[in-house]
Scaffold this motif. Structure first.
Motif, PDB file in Angstrom:
ATOM      1  N   PRO A  19      67.100  19.436  18.735  1.00  0.00           N
ATOM      2  CA  PRO A  19      66.219  20.611  18.764  1.00  0.00           C
ATOM      3  C   PRO A  19      64.764  20.229  18.529  1.00  0.00           C
ATOM      4  O   PRO A  19      64.460  19.176  17.985  1.00  0.00           O
ATOM      5  N   GLY A  20      63.867  21.127  18.957  1.00  0.00           N
ATOM      6  CA  GLY A  20      62.452  20.905  18.689  1.00  0.00           C
ATOM      7  C   GLY A  20      61.620  20.713  19.945  1.00  0.00           C
ATOM      8  O   GLY A  20      62.053  21.004  21.070  1.00  0.00           O
ATOM      9  N   LEU A  21      60.417  20.209  19.739  1.00  0.00           N
ATOM     10  CA  LEU A  21      59.455  20.050  20.830  1.00  0.00           C
ATOM     11  C   LEU A  21      59.933  19.056  21.889  1.00  0.00           C
ATOM     12  O   LEU A  21      59.618  19.211  23.074  1.00  0.00           O
ATOM     13  N   GLY A  22      60.670  18.038  21.486  1.00  0.00           N
ATOM     14  CA  GLY A  22      61.138  17.040  22.439  1.00  0.00           C
ATOM     15  C   GLY A  22      62.044  17.640  23.495  1.00  0.00           C
ATOM     16  O   GLY A  22      61.900  17.350  24.691  1.00  0.00           O
ATOM     17  N   ARG A  23      62.991  18.470  23.060  1.00  0.00           N
ATOM     18  CA  ARG A  23      63.889  19.118  24.017  1.00  0.00           C
ATOM     19  C   ARG A  23      63.119  20.033  24.953  1.00  0.00           C
ATOM     20  O   ARG A  23      63.363  20.062  26.172  1.00  0.00           O
ATOM     21  N   LEU A  24      62.172  20.776  24.404  1.00  0.00           N
ATOM     22  CA  LEU A  24      61.351  21.678  25.215  1.00  0.00           C
ATOM     23  C   LEU A  24      60.519  20.889  26.218  1.00  0.00           C
ATOM     24  O   LEU A  24      60.353  21.296  27.374  1.00  0.00           O
ATOM     25  N   THR A  40      60.990  20.770  14.686  1.00  0.00           N
ATOM     26  CA  THR A  40      60.462  19.406  14.740  1.00  0.00           C
ATOM     27  C   THR A  40      59.895  18.974  13.386  1.00  0.00           C
ATOM     28  O   THR A  40      60.148  17.866  12.910  1.00  0.00           O
ATOM     29  N   VAL A  41      59.116  19.859  12.764  1.00  0.00           N
ATOM     30  CA  VAL A  41      58.530  19.546  11.462  1.00  0.00           C
ATOM     31  C   VAL A  41      59.619  19.367  10.407  1.00  0.00           C
ATOM     32  O   VAL A  41      59.534  18.453   9.563  1.00  0.00           O
ATOM     33  N   ALA A  42      60.647  20.204  10.458  1.00  0.00           N
ATOM     34  CA  ALA A  42      61.746  20.098   9.488  1.00  0.00           C
ATOM     35  C   ALA A  42      62.459  18.754   9.620  1.00  0.00           C
ATOM     36  O   ALA A  42      62.784  18.113   8.613  1.00  0.00           O
ATOM     37  N   MET A  43      62.722  18.335  10.856  1.00  0.00           N
ATOM     38  CA  MET A  43      63.366  17.033  11.057  1.00  0.00           C
ATOM     39  C   MET A  43      62.493  15.900  10.531  1.00  0.00           C
ATOM     40  O   MET A  43      62.980  14.989   9.848  1.00  0.00           O
ATOM     41  N   ALA A  44      61.193  15.967  10.856  1.00  0.00           N
ATOM     42  CA  ALA A  44      60.283  14.895  10.445  1.00  0.00           C
ATOM     43  C   ALA A  44      60.167  14.818   8.928  1.00  0.00           C
ATOM     44  O   ALA A  44      60.272  13.730   8.347  1.00  0.00           O
ATOM     45  N   TRP A  76      56.811  28.770  17.612  1.00  0.00           N
ATOM     46  CA  TRP A  76      56.699  28.355  16.214  1.00  0.00           C
ATOM     47  C   TRP A  76      58.062  27.982  15.637  1.00  0.00           C
ATOM     48  O   TRP A  76      58.153  27.116  14.766  1.00  0.00           O
ATOM     49  N   ALA A  77      59.123  28.623  16.147  1.00  0.00           N
ATOM     50  CA  ALA A  77      60.464  28.249  15.704  1.00  0.00           C
ATOM     51  C   ALA A  77      60.792  26.824  16.161  1.00  0.00           C
ATOM     52  O   ALA A  77      61.367  26.026  15.408  1.00  0.00           O
ATOM     53  N   PHE A 127      47.164  28.000  23.947  1.00  0.00           N
ATOM     54  CA  PHE A 127      46.957  29.130  23.047  1.00  0.00           C
ATOM     55  C   PHE A 127      48.030  30.200  23.253  1.00  0.00           C
ATOM     56  O   PHE A 127      48.499  30.822  22.287  1.00  0.00           O
ATOM     57  N   GLU A 128      48.427  30.414  24.504  1.00  0.00           N
ATOM     58  CA  GLU A 128      49.517  31.358  24.774  1.00  0.00           C
ATOM     59  C   GLU A 128      50.826  30.862  24.165  1.00  0.00           C
ATOM     60  O   GLU A 128      51.604  31.632  23.597  1.00  0.00           O
ATOM     61  N   PHE A 129      51.048  29.554  24.280  1.00  0.00           N
ATOM     62  CA  PHE A 129      52.253  28.945  23.707  1.00  0.00           C
ATOM     63  C   PHE A 129      52.290  29.134  22.200  1.00  0.00           C
ATOM     64  O   PHE A 129      53.341  29.480  21.625  1.00  0.00           O
ATOM     65  N   LEU A 130      51.152  28.925  21.545  1.00  0.00           N
ATOM     66  CA  LEU A 130      51.084  29.066  20.088  1.00  0.00           C
ATOM     67  C   LEU A 130      51.142  30.522  19.642  1.00  0.00           C
ATOM     68  O   LEU A 130      51.360  30.793  18.458  1.00  0.00           O
ATOM     69  N   GLY A 131      50.949  31.430  20.556  1.00  0.00           N
ATOM     70  CA  GLY A 131      51.007  32.841  20.208  1.00  0.00           C
ATOM     71  C   GLY A 131      52.396  33.436  20.275  1.00  0.00           C
ATOM     72  O   GLY A 131      52.577  34.634  20.001  1.00  0.00           O
ATOM     73  N   GLN A 132      53.382  32.629  20.641  1.00  0.00           N
ATOM     74  CA  GLN A 132      54.760  33.107  20.764  1.00  0.00           C
ATOM     75  C   GLN A 132      55.582  32.706  19.545  1.00  0.00           C
ATOM     76  O   GLN A 132      55.491  31.572  19.073  1.00  0.00           O
ATOM     77  N   ALA A 133      56.387  33.625  19.073  1.00  0.00           N
ATOM     78  CA  ALA A 133      57.213  33.361  17.887  1.00  0.00           C
ATOM     79  C   ALA A 133      58.231  32.261  18.154  1.00  0.00           C
ATOM     80  O   ALA A 133      58.515  31.422  17.279  1.00  0.00           O
ATOM     81  N   ASN A 134      58.791  32.239  19.368  1.00  0.00           N
ATOM     82  CA  ASN A 134      59.777  31.205  19.701  1.00  0.00           C
ATOM     83  C   ASN A 134      59.160  29.805  19.639  1.00  0.00           C
ATOM     84  O   ASN A 134      59.835  28.841  19.260  1.00  0.00           O
TER      85      ASN A 134
END
Length: 260
Positions: A204-209, A63-67, A57-58, A48-55
């Motif tokens: 870029p995206g969730l994979g790199r993170l 990830t969504v844009a690539m998919a 969502w970027a 929930f803390e992760f989803l509350g950060q603007a970075n």
């Protein structure tokens, strides 16, 4: 066969989720898998803390844009090529070896080559998603075209309808169920490949993170990112199912599905 209404299905779904979370908490606190599994409540709080950060969502947006970009390109190319292959026996036999060769090849196999050529970029991720989705869509579309009712085709010819109009009004509607099912199946695959592009290709995206969190030993961060990716996959799957039902509401396959 026992048929379940929607409320019981929802109840069973909630029960299964609760059971999974409870099992997770038991495993974490008992230490069955050592200290590598963080507590469930701790992970959910961090998510929930992760989803509350603007970075965050970027990163999710990348990830969504690539998919979505790779999936849309695969739909356009797969449907067009599938129709061409299905309509022409010559093209079908000529392309059979290439299609059969590419079908079992997962995108991760060509990942090193794609990274070498395109680098760890958004374009690399889009291309990998395209490769992972286009062949299933192409194969299913071609199968739908070949499966077109020959009586309907003969009727169109007897009325003097041209090839283009026959394709648009007879062949394409006949193949829509095949196309819809292929898109529903490849939508989650697109997300998986987009994550893999960042995880192993540096895109870029969730994979790199996720790779950075795993490399630095941030266990709670790793589990939180995996949960977010799982929720995105569920969202992709749900949207594709709803879209298929809306677009193909007239098709007999959807009426059969609704009666189950």
């Amino acid at each position: 066969m026992l048929k379940l209404s929607r409320p019981p299905r929802l109840v069973f779904g909630i029960v299964s989720v609760v059971f999974f979370l409870a099992a997770w908490e038991v495993i974490a606190w008992s230490g069955l898998l050592g200290s590598s599994v963080p507590a469930m409540f701790t992970t959910l709080s961090h998510t929930f803390e992760f989803l509350g950060q603007a970075n965050s969502w970027a990163v999710i947006g990348e990830t969504v844009a690539m998919a979505l970009s790779g999936l849309l390109l695969a739909i356009v190319a797969g449907v067009a090529l599938g129709i061409l292959i299905g309509l022409s026996a010559t093209v079908r036999h000529g392309s059979k070896v290439i299609v059969e060769f590419l079908k079992p090849v997962p995108p991760i196999v060509i990942l090193p080559v794609v990274v070498l050529v395109l680098g760890p970029t958004m374009g690399m991720g889009v291309f990998l998603v395209f490769i992972g989705c286009v062949i299933p869509i192409l194969v299913q579309t071609a199968a739908g075209v070949v499966d077109t009712d020959p009586v309907a085709l003969d009727s169109a010819r007897s009325f003097g309808i041209g090839k283009l109009e026959t394709t648009l009004k007879v062949v394409l509607p006949s193949a829509m169920a095949f196309i819809g099912s292929s898109i529903r199946i490849t939508a989650p695959i697109a997300l998986v490949v987009a994550v893999v592009a960042g995880l192993f290709g540096g895109g870029p995206g969730l994979g790199r993170l996720l790779m950075r969190a795993a490399s630095s030993g941030q266990q709670t961060e790793v589990f939180s990112i995996v949960l977010v990716a799982g929720m995105l996959g569920l969202l992709f799957q749900s949207i594709s199912v709803v879209a298929e039902r809306r677009v193909l509401h007239w098709h007999p396959s959807q009426r059969v599905e609704e009666t189950r």
